[in-house]
Design a protein around this motif. Sequence first.
Motif, PDB file in Angstrom:
ATOM      1  N   UNK A 228      -4.485   4.251   1.160  1.00 52.16           N
ATOM      2  CA  UNK A 228      -4.751   3.411  -0.007  1.00 52.16           C
ATOM      3  C   UNK A 228      -3.679   2.327  -0.098  1.00 52.16           C
ATOM      4  N   UNK A 229      -3.963   1.305  -0.890  1.00 57.15           N
ATOM      5  CA  UNK A 229      -3.061   0.161  -0.949  1.00 57.15           C
ATOM      6  C   UNK A 229      -1.660   0.547  -1.413  1.00 57.15           C
ATOM      7  N   UNK A 230      -1.576   1.510  -2.342  1.00 56.64           N
ATOM      8  CA  UNK A 230      -0.273   1.937  -2.836  1.00 56.64           C
ATOM      9  C   UNK A 230      -0.155   3.453  -2.791  1.00 56.64           C
ATOM     10  N   UNK A 231       0.995   3.933  -2.323  1.00 58.09           N
ATOM     11  CA  UNK A 231       1.339   5.340  -2.483  1.00 58.09           C
ATOM     12  C   UNK A 231       1.727   5.575  -3.943  1.00 58.09           C
ATOM     13  N   UNK A 232       1.718   6.844  -4.375  1.00 60.40           N
ATOM     14  CA  UNK A 232       2.076   7.145  -5.754  1.00 60.40           C
ATOM     15  C   UNK A 232       2.955   8.381  -5.818  1.00 60.40           C
ATOM     16  N   UNK A 233       3.822   8.419  -6.830  1.00 58.45           N
ATOM     17  CA  UNK A 233       4.646   9.597  -7.058  1.00 58.45           C
ATOM     18  C   UNK A 233       3.807  10.683  -7.724  1.00 58.45           C
ATOM     19  N   UNK A 234       4.318  11.914  -7.661  1.00 54.73           N
ATOM     20  CA  UNK A 234       3.622  13.013  -8.340  1.00 54.73           C
ATOM     21  C   UNK A 234       3.487  12.728  -9.830  1.00 54.73           C
ATOM     22  N   UNK A 235       4.542  12.234 -10.448  1.00 57.41           N
ATOM     23  CA  UNK A 235       4.469  11.991 -11.890  1.00 57.41           C
ATOM     24  C   UNK A 235       3.502  10.848 -12.194  1.00 57.41           C
ATOM     25  N   UNK A 236       3.407   9.860 -11.317  1.00 60.20           N
ATOM     26  CA  UNK A 236       2.438   8.790 -11.512  1.00 60.20           C
ATOM     27  C   UNK A 236       1.006   9.284 -11.388  1.00 60.20           C
TER      28      UNK A 236
END
Length: 322
Positions: A228-236
């Motif tokens: 995907x275009x952006x990875x994300x943190x667990x909290x995000x």
Amino acid sequence: MNRVVIIGATGHIGTYLVPRLVRGGHEVIAMSRGTRDPYQASPQWESVTRVTVDRGAEDEAGTFGTRVADLRPDVVIDLICFTAASASQLTDALRPSRPLLIHCGTIWVHGPALRVPVTEDEPRTAYGEYGTGKAAIEALLQRETLAGGVPAVVLHPGHISGPGWPVITPAGNLDPAVWTRLATGQPLALPDNGLGVLNHVHADDVAQAFERAMSRPAAIGASFHVVAEQAMTLRGLAAGAAGWFGREPVLEFTGWAEFERRAGAEHAAVTREHTDRSITASIDRAREVLGYAPRYSTLDALHEALAWLVANGQADVGGQEF
């Protein structure tokens, strides 16, 4: 039109890739063990030639590569190769006819990054059987291409998501209770302040990249991240998923020992496998060379996956609409 052999055609990627290729006018031969149908029905499968094969058994017998070569493909898309020995047997058999070989790798050819986003040019730091096996295959296929043998392209997907199977949750594991907690406002424990990173991708976006790689000569000999275009943190991710239910997540940040106690040893081990790597993969090369353009954000992919899990009784969101 190409004659395309897809190995492992009824899995996550093949479910979307086969209909794409049929719609594109290609002749498709779908190889699988024949133990299940694609995750989603599609009328395009009616025009596909199905071949039932047990790759593991035929690899052991030394016959699998010949089985594929005898189908006279212009393109071979290998979605289920996990060892260099298996890849070597296939390339040996394909070398006389030299069809394009597109291999499914993984972003786990990378270990913990020194620079982010991680590019395909970073030295491989894989660890664990899965990642090291895929890194060895990637190196083998690059050598094969440079030597003038079978031309190959390697695509490295992230955590493949979509309707039809459990997906990696905002806690970095496969525990369905994570969805329940986020949907109903119960506390969710996360390790490392919830700052571990996940790089999901929708299965149809992965299929898009495989389809595009077939017609991009500049891709031959190269590797590409497909995420995907952006990875994300667990909290995000937890905040995004809770927001589907009109909530803020109730997050409790814990040490690993407490996280294991709450999540259970098995789920905690899966979380650690993901967050110790915390890969943020660049898709710049895939955009430039393949024309890759992901349609789904991480949260879009997870939303679609969760809707299917709820509809099929594999996740409980307390009966709430989302």
